[in-house]
Design a protein around this motif. Structure first.
Motif, mmCIF file in Angstrom:
data_model
loop_
_atom_site.group_PDB
_atom_site.id
_atom_site.type_symbol
_atom_site.label_atom_id
_atom_site.label_comp_id
_atom_site.label_asym_id
_atom_site.label_seq_id
_atom_site.Cartn_x
_atom_site.Cartn_y
_atom_site.Cartn_z
ATOM 1 N N ILE A 79 -89.255 -14.298 46.438
ATOM 2 C CA ILE A 79 -88.703 -13.322 45.129
ATOM 3 C C ILE A 79 -89.298 -13.905 43.723
ATOM 4 O O ILE A 79 -89.549 -14.819 43.716
ATOM 5 C CB ILE A 79 -87.209 -13.403 45.105
ATOM 6 C CG1 ILE A 79 -86.817 -12.633 44.007
ATOM 7 C CG2 ILE A 79 -86.819 -14.969 44.714
ATOM 8 C CD1 ILE A 79 -85.110 -12.273 44.124
ATOM 9 N N MET A 80 -89.637 -12.742 43.098
ATOM 10 C CA MET A 80 -90.028 -12.966 41.657
ATOM 11 C C MET A 80 -89.861 -11.475 40.918
ATOM 12 O O MET A 80 -90.658 -10.627 41.045
ATOM 13 C CB MET A 80 -91.582 -13.225 41.485
ATOM 14 C CG MET A 80 -92.181 -13.482 40.151
ATOM 15 S SD MET A 80 -93.715 -14.338 39.888
ATOM 16 C CE MET A 80 -94.635 -12.730 39.858
ATOM 17 N N PRO A 81 -88.688 -11.133 40.566
ATOM 18 C CA PRO A 81 -88.241 -10.012 39.907
ATOM 19 C C PRO A 81 -88.811 -9.966 38.488
ATOM 20 O O PRO A 81 -88.006 -10.054 37.379
ATOM 21 C CB PRO A 81 -86.644 -10.079 39.766
ATOM 22 C CG PRO A 81 -86.592 -11.510 39.851
ATOM 23 C CD PRO A 81 -87.584 -12.292 40.467
ATOM 24 N N ALA A 82 -90.343 -9.891 38.405
ATOM 25 C CA ALA A 82 -90.792 -10.114 36.966
ATOM 26 C C ALA A 82 -90.535 -8.922 36.351
ATOM 27 O O ALA A 82 -90.248 -7.845 36.837
ATOM 28 C CB ALA A 82 -92.463 -10.053 37.128
ATOM 29 N N ARG A 83 -90.313 -9.021 34.768
ATOM 30 C CA ARG A 83 -89.858 -7.939 34.083
ATOM 31 C C ARG A 83 -90.939 -7.816 32.797
ATOM 32 O O ARG A 83 -91.479 -9.051 32.597
ATOM 33 C CB ARG A 83 -88.468 -7.912 33.398
ATOM 34 C CG ARG A 83 -88.205 -9.441 32.662
ATOM 35 C CD ARG A 83 -86.756 -9.516 32.636
ATOM 36 N NE ARG A 83 -86.326 -10.524 31.813
ATOM 37 C CZ ARG A 83 -85.969 -11.740 32.130
ATOM 38 N NH1 ARG A 83 -86.055 -12.105 33.280
ATOM 39 N NH2 ARG A 83 -85.552 -12.717 31.335
ATOM 40 N N GLN A 84 -91.020 -6.898 32.156
ATOM 41 C CA GLN A 84 -91.846 -6.963 30.756
ATOM 42 C C GLN A 84 -90.977 -7.252 29.643
ATOM 43 O O GLN A 84 -89.883 -6.738 29.297
ATOM 44 C CB GLN A 84 -92.399 -5.451 30.522
ATOM 45 C CG GLN A 84 -93.307 -5.657 29.345
ATOM 46 C CD GLN A 84 -94.008 -4.188 29.380
ATOM 47 O OE1 GLN A 84 -94.231 -3.464 30.221
ATOM 48 N NE2 GLN A 84 -94.594 -3.970 28.146
ATOM 49 N N ILE A 85 -91.393 -8.337 28.966
ATOM 50 C CA ILE A 85 -90.763 -8.774 27.853
ATOM 51 C C ILE A 85 -91.682 -8.485 26.497
ATOM 52 O O ILE A 85 -92.841 -9.263 26.691
ATOM 53 C CB ILE A 85 -90.351 -10.199 27.664
ATOM 54 C CG1 ILE A 85 -89.423 -10.426 28.908
ATOM 55 C CG2 ILE A 85 -89.682 -10.584 26.515
ATOM 56 C CD1 ILE A 85 -89.124 -11.755 29.208
ATOM 57 N N GLY A 86 -91.490 -7.457 25.736
ATOM 58 C CA GLY A 86 -92.476 -7.224 24.718
ATOM 59 C C GLY A 86 -94.060 -6.896 25.215
ATOM 60 O O GLY A 86 -94.126 -5.988 26.324
ATOM 61 N N SER A 87 -95.161 -7.388 24.925
ATOM 62 C CA SER A 87 -96.367 -7.163 25.548
ATOM 63 C C SER A 87 -96.476 -8.073 26.759
ATOM 64 O O SER A 87 -97.612 -7.955 27.433
ATOM 65 C CB SER A 87 -97.219 -7.420 24.568
ATOM 66 O OG SER A 87 -97.340 -8.852 24.104
#
Length: 385
Positions: free
Chosen positions: A272-280
């Motif tokens: 699992i790696m539920p990556a998300r965008q934070i700013g750029s």
């Protein structure tokens, strides 16, 4: 292929997706035609000695002089003269793009997602980003997501080629005795293992996995969550697990060499790696999803950045809302308690990686009279200069 100098601040033994991507790209080039100028590291000698191409190490930035990257330019000029370099390949469009413009040689830019977005934070940076990309002879991107970010800037599609990352960590590297020793060391016999591999930074979404654990453990009480990686966010993750009373179900493994990763992938039930965008800050692709798939493991990824290309939803893994803890929890429970479905996803992923994501099939670098002194990349039958 003509003599090419890669100038980069990310290169092994430094860990990370960009460093691994660039080293694999170099490994698939003509060893007599590719040269690397990388930052000096005390632990680089062993890695450098094993490569079949030349790596020049130097301190790339001034400490007390601005702009600090001028030191890189002077060092690059020396290498260009000594090795008779004919073209430049840069990673990190800023600041390396400034150097490429000043060196007055044909140059190619390698982009990975975050660097494109970060270079648009101010009008000044965006001006130079556009100038660099417009003057580049070619732009190599790691995903369609990154390609689309470049297209938004008005750059011609004909200048862009997608070269997806391919796994460097393979099942044949697995040593069964090490696998068994690892399970014993971490006391994982009889446990369901949920695995994450990556830098311990907020974008990776490990905090959201920990937030999901109270709900998950109710349905999968023998679950153990392993995080393999380093980062300043580690203490925050452990404090969060302590607050949620799931610290006993969390193990963070730091300073694990890549040679040991096969054992970690192999003992996992779900990755699992539920990556998300934070700013750029965004996941440009996510090579770890492919590595886990290559070991036959189903993967859970966040619907963000290039992860949607690394994982085929419902076929090689499951895409979740990276901000939705309940969605993450339900997906973990579903895969942990439906072994046949999880096995099918993992096997589909293994076949896909074996067929589509191997460097010797995916990225072919060759010599061509039409190259006009530039690097040629063949991806799926399409050539770009």
């Amino acid at each position: 292929m003509h003599k090419t100098l890669l100038i980069t601040i990310d290169f092994p033994p430094q860990k990370g997706g960009v460093a691994t991507y660039l080293s694999n790209l170099c490994r698939n080039m003509d060893k007599d035609k590719i040269f690397v100028l990388a930052d000096r590291r005390e632990d680089s000698k062993h890695f450098d000695h094993k490569q079949n191409y030349k790596i020049i190490r130097a301190r790339l930035f001034y400490k007390f002089f601005w702009p600090a990257w001028l030191r890189t330019m002077w060092r690059a000029k020396k290498v260009i003269r000594q090795e008779k370099i004919e073209q430049i390949l840069i990673s990190h469009v800023l600041p390396m793009g400034y150097i490429a413009l000043m060196l007055k040689l044909p140059f190619i830019v390698s982009l990975h997602g975050y660097d494109v977005l970060a270079a648009q934070k101010t009008p000044w940076k965006k001006y130079w980003l556009l100038k660099i990309l417009n003057q580049a002879k070619a732009i190599i991107v790691n995903s369609k997501f990154t390609q689309n970010e470049v297209l938004k800037l008005g750059i011609s599609l004909n200048k862009i080629v997608i070269v997806y990352p391919c796994p460097n960590i393979k099942p044949e590297n697995l040593i069964l005795a090490e696998r068994q020793a690892l399970k014993a060391e971490l006391e994982l016999h009889g446990k369901k293992v949920l695995l994450s591999v990556g830098r311990i930074v907020p974008r990776k979404g490990f905090d959201k996995v920990i937030e999901s654990l109270p709900e998950v453990i109710e349905r999968v009480p023998n679950l153990q969550y392993l995080i393999v990686g380093n980062g300043k966010f580690k203490d925050e993750l452990e404090n969060l697990a302590l607050k949620l009373k799931v610290l006993d179900h969390l193990t963070i493994c730091e300073d694990i060499p890549d040679t040991n990763l096969p054992s970690y992938y192999d003992i996992a039930d779900v990755f699992i790696m539920p990556a998300r965008q934070i700013g750029s800050d965004v996941e440009g692709f996510g090579i770890v999803y492919l590595e886990a798939n290559f070991f036959g493991k189903p993967v859970i990824a966040g619907k963000s950045g290039g992860a949607c290309e690394a994982v085929i939803d419902g076929e090689t893994g499951i895409l979740v809302d990276p901000e939705n803890v309940s969605d993450i929890a339900k997906t973990i429970i579903h895969l942990m308690n439906n072994q046949e479905y999880a096995r099918k996803l993992g096997e589909n992923g293994r076949i896909r990686v074996a067929n589509e994501f191997q460097w010797n099939k995916h990225c072919l670098l060759y010599t061509s009279d039409a190259a006009d002194d530039l690097l040629c990349v063949d991806l799926g039958g399409r050539r770009i200069i």
